[in-house]
Design an enzyme around this catalytic site. Structure first.
Site, PDB file in Angstrom:
ATOM      1  N   ARG A 292       4.053   1.407  -1.428  1.00 15.60           N
ATOM      2  CA  ARG A 292       5.115   1.453  -2.429  1.00 15.60           C
ATOM      3  C   ARG A 292       4.845   0.492  -3.580  1.00 15.60           C
ATOM      4  O   ARG A 292       4.185  -0.536  -3.398  1.00 15.60           O
ATOM      5  CB  ARG A 292       6.467   1.089  -1.799  1.00 15.60           C
ATOM      6  CG  ARG A 292       6.573  -0.410  -1.455  1.00 15.60           C
ATOM      7  CD  ARG A 292       7.832  -0.737  -0.717  1.00 15.60           C
ATOM      8  NE  ARG A 292       7.801  -0.212   0.628  1.00 15.60           N
ATOM      9  CZ  ARG A 292       8.539   0.799   1.043  1.00 15.60           C
ATOM     10  NH1 ARG A 292       9.395   1.369   0.239  1.00 15.60           N
ATOM     11  NH2 ARG A 292       8.423   1.230   2.282  1.00 15.60           N
TER      12      ARG A 292
ATOM     13  N   CYS B  85       0.819  -1.218   0.000  1.00 16.95           N
ATOM     14  CA  CYS B  85       0.000   0.000   0.000  1.00 16.95           C
ATOM     15  C   CYS B  85       0.850   1.264   0.000  1.00 16.95           C
ATOM     16  O   CYS B  85       0.386   2.315  -0.397  1.00 16.95           O
ATOM     17  CB  CYS B  85      -0.994   0.017   1.154  1.00 16.95           C
ATOM     18  SG  CYS B  85      -0.583  -1.039   2.503  1.00 16.95           S
TER      19      CYS B  85
ATOM     20  N   ALA C  37     -19.754   3.435  21.745  1.00 16.26           N
ATOM     21  CA  ALA C  37     -19.778   2.728  20.465  1.00 16.26           C
ATOM     22  C   ALA C  37     -19.562   3.708  19.319  1.00 16.26           C
ATOM     23  O   ALA C  37     -20.045   3.518  18.217  1.00 16.26           O
ATOM     24  CB  ALA C  37     -21.100   1.980  20.299  1.00 16.26           C
ATOM     25  N   GLY C  38     -18.832   4.777  19.593  1.00 18.60           N
ATOM     26  CA  GLY C  38     -18.547   5.757  18.545  1.00 18.60           C
ATOM     27  C   GLY C  38     -17.388   5.319  17.672  1.00 18.60           C
ATOM     28  O   GLY C  38     -17.087   4.129  17.577  1.00 18.60           O
ATOM     29  N   GLU C  39     -16.715   6.315  17.093  1.00 16.78           N
ATOM     30  CA  GLU C  39     -15.643   6.010  16.147  1.00 16.78           C
ATOM     31  C   GLU C  39     -14.482   5.287  16.830  1.00 16.78           C
ATOM     32  O   GLU C  39     -14.040   4.229  16.394  1.00 16.78           O
ATOM     33  CB  GLU C  39     -15.162   7.321  15.531  1.00 16.78           C
ATOM     34  CG  GLU C  39     -14.433   7.129  14.219  1.00 16.78           C
ATOM     35  CD  GLU C  39     -13.942   8.462  13.681  1.00 16.78           C
ATOM     36  OE1 GLU C  39     -12.929   8.469  12.990  1.00 16.78           O
ATOM     37  OE2 GLU C  39     -14.573   9.496  13.992  1.00 16.78           O
TER      38      GLU C  39
ATOM     39  N   GLN D 121       5.992  -9.116   2.682  1.00 26.60           N
ATOM     40  CA  GLN D 121       5.630  -8.668   1.337  1.00 26.60           C
ATOM     41  C   GLN D 121       6.804  -8.822   0.363  1.00 26.60           C
ATOM     42  O   GLN D 121       6.611  -9.152  -0.800  1.00 26.60           O
ATOM     43  CB  GLN D 121       5.155  -7.212   1.409  1.00 26.60           C
ATOM     44  CG  GLN D 121       3.801  -7.096   2.095  1.00 26.60           C
ATOM     45  CD  GLN D 121       3.507  -5.705   2.625  1.00 26.60           C
ATOM     46  OE1 GLN D 121       4.426  -4.929   2.896  1.00 26.60           O
ATOM     47  NE2 GLN D 121       2.232  -5.390   2.795  1.00 26.60           N
TER      48      GLN D 121
ATOM     49  N   HIS E  24      18.824  -0.371  -1.244  1.00 26.35           N
ATOM     50  CA  HIS E  24      17.442   0.070  -1.067  1.00 26.35           C
ATOM     51  C   HIS E  24      16.545  -1.109  -0.678  1.00 26.35           C
ATOM     52  O   HIS E  24      15.762  -1.018   0.269  1.00 26.35           O
ATOM     53  CB  HIS E  24      16.930   0.737  -2.332  1.00 26.35           C
ATOM     54  CG  HIS E  24      15.487   1.136  -2.237  1.00 26.35           C
ATOM     55  ND1 HIS E  24      15.080   2.231  -1.505  1.00 26.35           N
ATOM     56  CD2 HIS E  24      14.360   0.562  -2.714  1.00 26.35           C
ATOM     57  CE1 HIS E  24      13.766   2.319  -1.558  1.00 26.35           C
ATOM     58  NE2 HIS E  24      13.305   1.315  -2.284  1.00 26.35           N
TER      59      HIS E  24
END
Lengths: 420, 264
Positions: free
Chosen positions: A58, A56, A195-197, A125, A104
């Protein structure tokens, strides 16, 4: 010497440092697209080997190529394939070649190039990228060795340094702390207030961490019921929070309530019922949901957002402090890879072979009387030169890196060039 | 003399070095448990030789009893590591095994065995007493670890030590187990000792007996309070206090307060 024909490593990539989100989205590949891309790249003959690392944050194309200008060709290839302006791509891209390209990849595998310094996901990955390339047949001797070396370096970094030890996010710090109090968090009961964000995020996180008994209370019961149904938890009535306390091992406050929901007296009563079994409070609410005085109760562990943010900052500093040690390990492993890769160069082998032949020539000439020796020398020189000519030419002109490596190794073995 | 004893000491020292290293390095248990196991074999051979030369149990003497104590502690370490796969206790426990092994060799061990110190009743009494002490020593180390880990958690120090040390719950459980074993074994040992003393000395009270009962009481309180709201650092502190009593019994009581009832 035909230097231009030597195999060269290169990497072309777009990562969160240089490329904006929209550009990264366009060059992000699914594993199916990676396969297709690898096949196309090899089909065009741009590179003799290739591996694509796409996460996500690179997208990086590693390749082995002969000659110069391959970087531009690769950019053109991507711009044609993904339908993106070449200028835009070019500006957002970074390019490295030779040892820098290898370095690298090592840094990526160790998590030094990640947004969350030292994270370990990227190592998997990198390994995944190699296995896709291997299936597709696009990675051979050089990239195979490069990626295996990078993965080994990444593993060493994980076991020999602390760069991955200290958790960075508030939620993971809280989960680790609670785990060290109770042993198995999965066996404990977690009571979530709100139960909010924040509550929703935290519910997801603890369930991922293996918690099986999660209870959710909210002032508006529908919200608690809704969230509980979505994540597979148990809703409890707001009024019964006090009654739920004794059976809760971990209590997490995330409500917008202006007054504390859990008072010191409630916790004291709960602890009496629990016969001293520890309780763990985590207050992510502002203003606090849990009375700060709770902290003073025997065997109660209580943390608030500020405290955990301090821990997170301290942990980030600790990770940064580990970077020099990580780099040391990377350089060691990189050195090993480059030594091997250097053997791909024809020149040292050709020089060694020449020396070996001259040694033999000189030894044989020693057997003659000095006068004869002088007369025979031109003949001997010419034989050595003729014998060397064809093998040298063939080695130098071999364009396939894997085959070249095999042949160089064969020559070194047959003539015992690594004797000293 | 004591060739095997010194070999055991060397093996324990190597095990300690490896255990410390494995705490910070790779995964897995490493070679430390194997080295401790080898040390136990060597030390057993040493005890066997000492016992033969005395014509009695080797732990009739102060040195012998301490060597046996070290041996049992090593055994307890091995059991704990294999049972719980818990390597973090090694670096803290092996030094005790090491130190007591050295003491066991250098302290006097030439008391001639009188007729009173023969027989299986006596042998069981002493062996069990030493086993109980080893269990209490183990609990002492676990309690120290508990306090260290408790502090790390409270301060949010999520470093290497934090991640390698077991959870409080796990340390507490191991602690309970070893104290329970210690109490039961010490109680049996005291009963055997009293029975034996009646037969040999016909009636006796002595400082060491009083001390053993006090030790039993302290550890009993610890176990009881553990279920009555003291679970946590207080229980760990009680265990540390209990072990100080044990050490006191070994040194001061043994040397000054008790007359006939001593390791010389």
């Amino acid at each position: 010497m035909s230097e231009g024909r030597e195999a060269r490593l290169l990497v072309l990539g777009w990562n969160f440092r240089g490329a904006s989100g929209p550009v990264r989205d366009r060059v992000a590949f699914t594993s199916e697209e990676v396969r297709e891309g690898l096949r196309r790249l090899l089909g065009r003959g741009l590179v003799s080997e290739s591996v694509i690392v796409s996460t996500c944050h690179r997208s990086e194309i590693y390749g082995v190529a002969e000659g110069n200008g391959v970087g531009e060709e690769l950019t053109r290839f991507i711009s044609d394939w993904r339908g993106l302006e070449r200028d835009v791509l070019e500006k957002a891209a970074f390019r490295r070649s030779g040892a820098e390209a290898a370095r690298h990849l090592f840094r990526v595998a160790a998590g030094l190039d990640s947004m969350a310094l030292g994270e370990s996901e990227v190592l998997g990955q990198v390994r995944q990228a190699l296995s896709i390339a291997r299936e597709t047949g696009s990675s051979r001797a050089v990239l195979h060795r490069l990626f295996e070396s990078a993965v080994r370096a990444g593993k060493r970094v994980r076991t020999e340094t602390e760069i991955g030890v200290h958790p960075l996010s508030i939620a993971s710090i809280a989960v680790e702390l609670a785990n060290k109090v109770f042993g198995e968090l999965s066996e404990q009961t977690v009571l979530l207030l709100g139960a909010g964000e924040t509550g929703t995020l935290f519910a997801r996180h603890v369930l991922e961490a293996g918690v099986r008994h999660l209870k959710i209370a909210n002032r508006t019961p529908e919200h608690a019921e809704h969230l509980a149904a979505r994540v597979g938890a148990l809703p409890v009535a707001w009024e019964s929070v006090k009654r739920e306390l004794p059976s809760a091992d971990v209590v997490v406050g995330t409500t917008a309530s202006p007054e504390p929901v859990v008072l010191r007296a409630d916790v004291e009563a709960a602890m009496r019922q629990r016969k001293g079994r520890p309780m763990f409070f985590l207050d992510l609410a502002m203003p606090p949901d849990i009375e700060p005085e709770v902290r003073g109760i025997y065997n109660v562990f209580a943390y608030d957002l500020d405290g955990l943010e301090d821990v997170a900052a301290e942990n980030r500093r600790r990770r940064v402090r580990e970077v020099p040690r990580v780099e040391e390990i990377l350089e060691e492993e990189l050195g090993r890879f480059l030594a091997w890769f250097g053997n791909l160069s024809v020149i040292p082998t050709v020089t060694d072979l020449k020396h070996r032949f001259e040694e033999i020539r000189d030894r044989e000439l020693e057997r003659f009387a000095p006068g004869d020796r002088e007369r025979l020398r031109p003949l001997a020189d010419s034989i050595v030169a003729k014998l060397l000519h064809e093998p040298m030419r063939r080695l130098k002109n071999e364009t396939d890196a894997a085959r070249k490596l095999e042949r160089l190794e064969a020559v070194r073995h047959l003539f015992d060039l690594d004797r000293d | 003399m004591h060739w095997f004893g010194w070999i055991a000491v060397a093996l324990y020292a190597a095990a300690e070095a490896l255990a410390v290293r494995s705490l910070f390095r790779s995964k897995g248990l490493g070679a430390a448990p194997a080295l401790v196991a080898a040390g136990l074999v060597a030390q057993f051979a040493d005890l066997e030789l000492v016992g033969r030369s005395l014509g009695s149990v080797p732990y009739r003497t102060l040195g012998g009893s301490i060597a046996l104590f070290a041996w049992m502690l090593g055994l307890a370490y091995l059991a704990l590591v294999l049972r719980h796969r818990e390597r973090a206790i090694g670096p803290f426990l092996i030094p005790f095994v090491l130190a007591f092994s050295v003491l066991g060799i250098v302290l006097p061990s030439h008391a001639p065995a009188g007729p009173a110190t023969r027989g299986s009743l006596f042998a069981f009494h002493v062996t069990l007493a030493i086993l109980a002490d080893a269990a209490f020593a183990l609990s002492f180390v676990l309690s120290l670890l508990y306090l260290i880990q408790n502090r790390q958690i409270r301060r949010g120090r999520t470093g290497v030590l934090f991640s390698r040390l077991p959870a409080l719950e796990v340390i507490g459980r191991m602690n309970r187990t070893s104290v329970t074993i210690g109490i039961v074994v010490l109680a049996v040992s005291v009963a055997l000792g009293v029975a034996w003393a009646r037969r040999v000395w016909s009636g006796f009270t002595d400082a060491k007996l009083v001390w053993a009962l006090l030790t039993l009481f302290v550890y009993g309180v610890m176990l009881w309070m553990d279920r009555r709201g003291w679970e946590g650092p207080r229980v760990a502190l009680l265990s540390i206090f209990g072990f100080l009593l044990v050490l006191f019994s070994y040194t001061f009581v043994n040397l000054y307060l008790s007359q006939a009832h001593v390791f010389r």
